[in-house]
Design an enzyme around this catalytic site. Sequence first.
Site, PDB file in Angstrom:
ATOM      1  N   LYS A 141      50.576  37.528  50.190  1.00 11.75           N
ATOM      2  CA  LYS A 141      49.204  38.063  50.123  1.00 11.75           C
ATOM      3  C   LYS A 141      48.719  38.583  51.478  1.00 11.75           C
ATOM      4  CE  LYS A 141      44.668  36.560  48.303  1.00 11.75           C
ATOM      5  NZ  LYS A 141      44.014  35.428  47.620  1.00 11.75           N
ATOM      6  N   ASN A 147      42.657  33.606  41.280  1.00 18.46           N
ATOM      7  CA  ASN A 147      41.754  32.458  41.107  1.00 18.46           C
ATOM      8  C   ASN A 147      40.429  32.931  41.682  1.00 18.46           C
ATOM      9  OD1 ASN A 147      43.365  29.532  40.740  1.00 18.46           O
ATOM     10  ND2 ASN A 147      44.599  31.105  41.722  1.00 18.46           N
TER      11      ASN A 147
HETATM   12  N1  CDV Z   1      41.754  33.806  45.466  1.00 14.15           N
HETATM   13  C1  CDV Z   1      41.008  34.854  45.850  1.00 14.15           C
HETATM   14  O1  CDV Z   1      41.469  35.714  46.578  1.00 14.15           O
HETATM   15  N2  CDV Z   1      39.717  34.889  45.393  1.00 14.15           N
HETATM   16  C2  CDV Z   1      38.778  35.907  45.767  1.00 14.15           C
HETATM   17  C3  CDV Z   1      37.367  35.352  45.806  1.00 14.15           C
HETATM   18  C4  CDV Z   1      37.158  34.503  46.969  1.00 14.15           C
HETATM   19  C5  CDV Z   1      36.341  36.438  45.834  1.00 14.15           C
HETATM   20  C6  CDV Z   1      38.805  37.102  44.812  1.00 14.15           C
HETATM   21  O2  CDV Z   1      38.813  38.224  45.302  1.00 14.15           O
HETATM   22  O3  CDV Z   1      38.753  36.904  43.602  1.00 14.15           O
END
Ligand code: CDV
Length: 314
Positions: free
Chosen positions: A126, A196
Amino acid sequence: MTHSRKMGLAVAQMGPLHLADSRGAAVARLMEMMREAKSRNADLVVFPELALTTFFPRYWMSEEAACDAYFERAMPNAETQPLFDLARELQIGFYLGYAELTPEGRRFNTAILVDKGARIVQKYRKIHLPGHSDHKVDAPFQHLEKKFFEVGDLGFTVADAMGATIGMCICNDRRWPESWRSLSLQGAELGLVGYNTPSWNIHWKEPVHLRMHTHLIALQASAYQNAMWIGAAAKCGAEDGFHMIGGSVIVAPSGEIAAQSSTEEDEVIFANIDLALGDTFREHVFNFAKHRRPEHYTLITERTGAGPAVKGPE
Ligand code: CDV
């Protein structure tokens, strides 16, 4: 006239994975959904981000404690091997998100693409890490991705697998046009993303309904603007009381939603997608070679944050 190129695409949404749930319990749920995906004729099934544990960046702890409890030192490993064995037996590919601890001790939020022979054919780490690294003592929960993970070092790449050119990203990456464009510039026909997404924003008082709205609008616009199919898998519902949105979808290159989950539980959605639909968009409105003007996009790679206006000719 383009000939259809069909692929069975399943997205396996997961309901909550609580702190007390073991890796074995998570893998058993993934295996059950893999069987269902196969029974619906899927070539590929998409699982969520960090699909083996609860969404642990919501909890304050040391990096060492996180590594001990939530990171995988190898993939496959003893606990996930049954999932790989089942994929080989059923001849189905999969996308799986997990927390990766490398032999050098580096920590990444990672996704792998596994082919029908259970071989890992692509890895993605990521790149857009949301949240913070400090302890926000007044917040109802934390979002510590910047503490627990390094920015991914593998870039955005594609692989030819299951009869398609496939690219991957993870959760917050889906909100950034650069992610999808990096994949479509390599000919990606299908983009996969696990997520998530907490229902509450700890940084500002965001109305809860906007979480679903911005999720869907980002995916629908990205599929259309990049002439690709997108399969997006949530882990959702209330994990130990902390609610996350569902809304797992399969989106067509037209930007239309071809399938969408209707629960916040384990749920498999499926579409018999036609990869050739993307060809039509790639040949016409989004014929990149014909219509893109990269000489006018240099700011996109020269600048990170917004800066002063660029002076045009007087
Ligand atoms: N796991 C994530 O990257 N969640 C982010 C939240 C924090 C906004 C998303 O972009 O869904």
